[in-house]
Design an enzyme around this catalytic site. Sequence first.
Site, PDB file in Angstrom:
ATOM      1  N   LYS A 118       0.799  -1.044   0.178  1.00 34.35           N
ATOM      2  CA  LYS A 118       0.035  -0.019   0.030  1.00 34.35           C
ATOM      3  C   LYS A 118       0.894   1.310  -0.171  1.00 34.35           C
ATOM      4  CE  LYS A 118      -4.323  -1.954   1.748  1.00 34.35           C
ATOM      5  NZ  LYS A 118      -4.567  -2.647   2.896  1.00 34.35           N
ATOM      6  N   LYS A 163      -4.546 -11.241  -8.471  1.00 29.29           N
ATOM      7  CA  LYS A 163      -5.778 -11.655  -7.826  1.00 29.29           C
ATOM      8  C   LYS A 163      -6.932 -10.659  -8.227  1.00 29.29           C
ATOM      9  CE  LYS A 163      -5.627  -8.685  -3.719  1.00 29.29           C
ATOM     10  NZ  LYS A 163      -6.174  -8.341  -2.445  1.00 29.29           N
ATOM     11  N   LYS A 200     -10.816  -5.007  -5.537  1.00 36.04           N
ATOM     12  CA  LYS A 200     -11.845  -3.804  -5.842  1.00 36.04           C
ATOM     13  C   LYS A 200     -10.924  -2.928  -6.654  1.00 36.04           C
ATOM     14  CE  LYS A 200     -14.371  -5.008  -1.787  1.00 36.04           C
ATOM     15  NZ  LYS A 200     -14.252  -4.825  -0.368  1.00 36.04           N
TER      16      LYS A 200
HETATM   17  P1  TYM Z   1     -11.328  -7.102   2.000  1.00 37.14           P
HETATM   18  O1  TYM Z   1     -12.245  -6.161   2.410  1.00 37.14           O
HETATM   19  O2  TYM Z   1     -10.139  -6.675   1.136  1.00 37.14           O
HETATM   20  O3  TYM Z   1     -11.729  -8.621   1.492  1.00 37.14           O
HETATM   21  C1  TYM Z   1     -12.789  -9.381   2.234  1.00 37.14           C
HETATM   22  C2  TYM Z   1     -12.674 -10.661   1.977  1.00 37.14           C
HETATM   23  O4  TYM Z   1     -12.482 -11.293   0.857  1.00 37.14           O
HETATM   24  C3  TYM Z   1     -11.202 -12.109   0.484  1.00 37.14           C
HETATM   25  N1  TYM Z   1     -10.924 -11.757  -0.918  1.00 37.14           N
HETATM   26  C4  TYM Z   1     -10.406 -12.736  -1.544  1.00 37.14           C
HETATM   27  N2  TYM Z   1     -10.393 -14.011  -1.571  1.00 37.14           N
HETATM   28  C5  TYM Z   1      -9.984 -14.736  -2.499  1.00 37.14           C
HETATM   29  N3  TYM Z   1      -9.677 -14.267  -3.890  1.00 37.14           N
HETATM   30  C6  TYM Z   1      -9.627 -12.869  -4.083  1.00 37.14           C
HETATM   31  N4  TYM Z   1      -9.144 -12.372  -5.093  1.00 37.14           N
HETATM   32  C7  TYM Z   1     -10.110 -12.035  -2.680  1.00 37.14           C
HETATM   33  N5  TYM Z   1     -10.217 -10.651  -2.811  1.00 37.14           N
HETATM   34  C8  TYM Z   1     -10.738 -10.367  -1.319  1.00 37.14           C
HETATM   35  C9  TYM Z   1     -10.481 -11.547   1.468  1.00 37.14           C
HETATM   36  O5  TYM Z   1      -9.471 -12.522   1.716  1.00 37.14           O
HETATM   37  C10 TYM Z   1     -11.262 -11.275   2.884  1.00 37.14           C
HETATM   38  O6  TYM Z   1     -11.419 -12.389   3.563  1.00 37.14           O
HETATM   39  N6  TYM Z   1      -8.503  -6.717   6.262  1.00 37.14           N
HETATM   40  C11 TYM Z   1      -9.681  -7.339   5.625  1.00 37.14           C
HETATM   41  C12 TYM Z   1     -10.889  -6.879   6.452  1.00 37.14           C
HETATM   42  C13 TYM Z   1     -10.948  -7.394   7.898  1.00 37.14           C
HETATM   43  C14 TYM Z   1     -11.055  -8.452   8.630  1.00 37.14           C
HETATM   44  C15 TYM Z   1     -10.939  -8.182   9.684  1.00 37.14           C
HETATM   45  C16 TYM Z   1     -11.158  -9.649   8.122  1.00 37.14           C
HETATM   46  C17 TYM Z   1     -10.762  -6.330   8.591  1.00 37.14           C
HETATM   47  N7  TYM Z   1     -10.915  -7.073  10.182  1.00 37.14           N
HETATM   48  C18 TYM Z   1     -11.053  -9.254  10.760  1.00 37.14           C
HETATM   49  C19 TYM Z   1     -11.068 -10.806   9.001  1.00 37.14           C
HETATM   50  C20 TYM Z   1     -11.092 -10.457  10.133  1.00 37.14           C
HETATM   51  C21 TYM Z   1      -9.882  -6.873   4.250  1.00 37.14           C
HETATM   52  O7  TYM Z   1      -9.216  -5.684   3.810  1.00 37.14           O
HETATM   53  O8  TYM Z   1     -10.790  -7.506   3.301  1.00 37.14           O
END
Ligand code: TYM
Length: 331
Positions: free
Chosen positions: A111, A195, A198
């Site tokens: 980032k 991957k 968004k």
């Molecule tokens: P975020 O919002 O980027 O993504 C949400 C969830 O989607 C999964 N994900 C994917 N899995 C497989 N392939 C992909 N291309 C892909 N893109 C996204 C992510 O692995 C995630 O499970 N930091 C986290 C949010 C968060 C969180 C937490 C998660 C904040 N606190 C506590 C678990 C527990 C995030 O940015 O996810």
Amino acid sequence: KKTVVSGIRPTGYLHLGNYFGAVRNFLRMQEDFNCFFFIADIHSLTTHPTPENLQSGVKQVLAEYLACGIDPEKATIFIQSDVPEVTELYTFLNMNAYLGELERTTSFKEKARKQPENVNAGLLTYPVLMAADIIIHKANFVPVGKDQEQNLEMARKFAKRFNRMYGKKVFPTPKPFTFGGADLIKVPGLDGSGKMGKSEGNAINLYDDPKDIRKKVMRAVTDAGPTEMNAEKPEPIQNLFTLMGIVSDPEVVQHYEQAYANCQIRYGDMKKQLAEDIIGYTSPIRERIIEILEDDAYLAKVARLGAEKARESASRTLEEVKSIIGFKRLF
Ligand code: TYM
């Protein structure tokens, strides 16, 4: 019952990566576990959304959670900022999180590279807030995609460190979760490499119109096809197969695998099939999203109920933590 926590940032529509990496596991887990699924709106502030974008993003993800089938009667669905106990625990955890380890986190380095004009402290301590989200409910399992593996590793570290520091087993060590012990998954994008994400501009969203999905899939990067039998697949082609492996029937995948091995593959046909199989998943969800987005009263009710349940659980842990730290008054 074991406890489960997972969250998604409200930074855009949910895409196939979010669905197959996370939400699909949420659906199965809500049947057997004590689940907390939330919208990580505080985490999304690292990229400075406008208030309007923040609000509409939260509403969208809430509606999408419900449309996917997460059931507020079974799981606690809540918005992170409705549970201020989380940020209080985050402050305490920050005292035992070290600059070096935070700076070494891959997602921080990535980032910092992507947004060099905005390397804020929230980005640095992002894994600490995430650890607070997880351990405040004493979670045992965290269903996430592969990209969150390192953040989760940090959460485990912070949980263990707190326990060690105070000599008490306050927090369980939260484990990544997949059914059958499968690897955490990474849903690829269709633009050749990497991957689906968004911010990568390569996402197929649950909310996308079937027409748009067909267009996006047909645009996926391919090549002229293999020229020798059983050739190894270049990355863009492998990605197409990976996605097909996730959404299509095994026989269908087998058919195209065979065609590839025999140098008879027609990517146009394969992509048409892939698009229809994706639409098979997304289109009923899309219809429900549209319906639920109309119903503000229902969304408000779900958020209120979830906040109540999440705060009850969070404040219980926070009281315990505060007394362990020594905030108990002696006077
Ligand atoms: P975020 O919002 O980027 O993504 C949400 C969830 O989607 C999964 N994900 C994917 N899995 C497989 N392939 C992909 N291309 C892909 N893109 C996204 C992510 O692995 C995630 O499970 N930091 C986290 C949010 C968060 C969180 C937490 C998660 C904040 N606190 C506590 C678990 C527990 C995030 O940015 O996810």
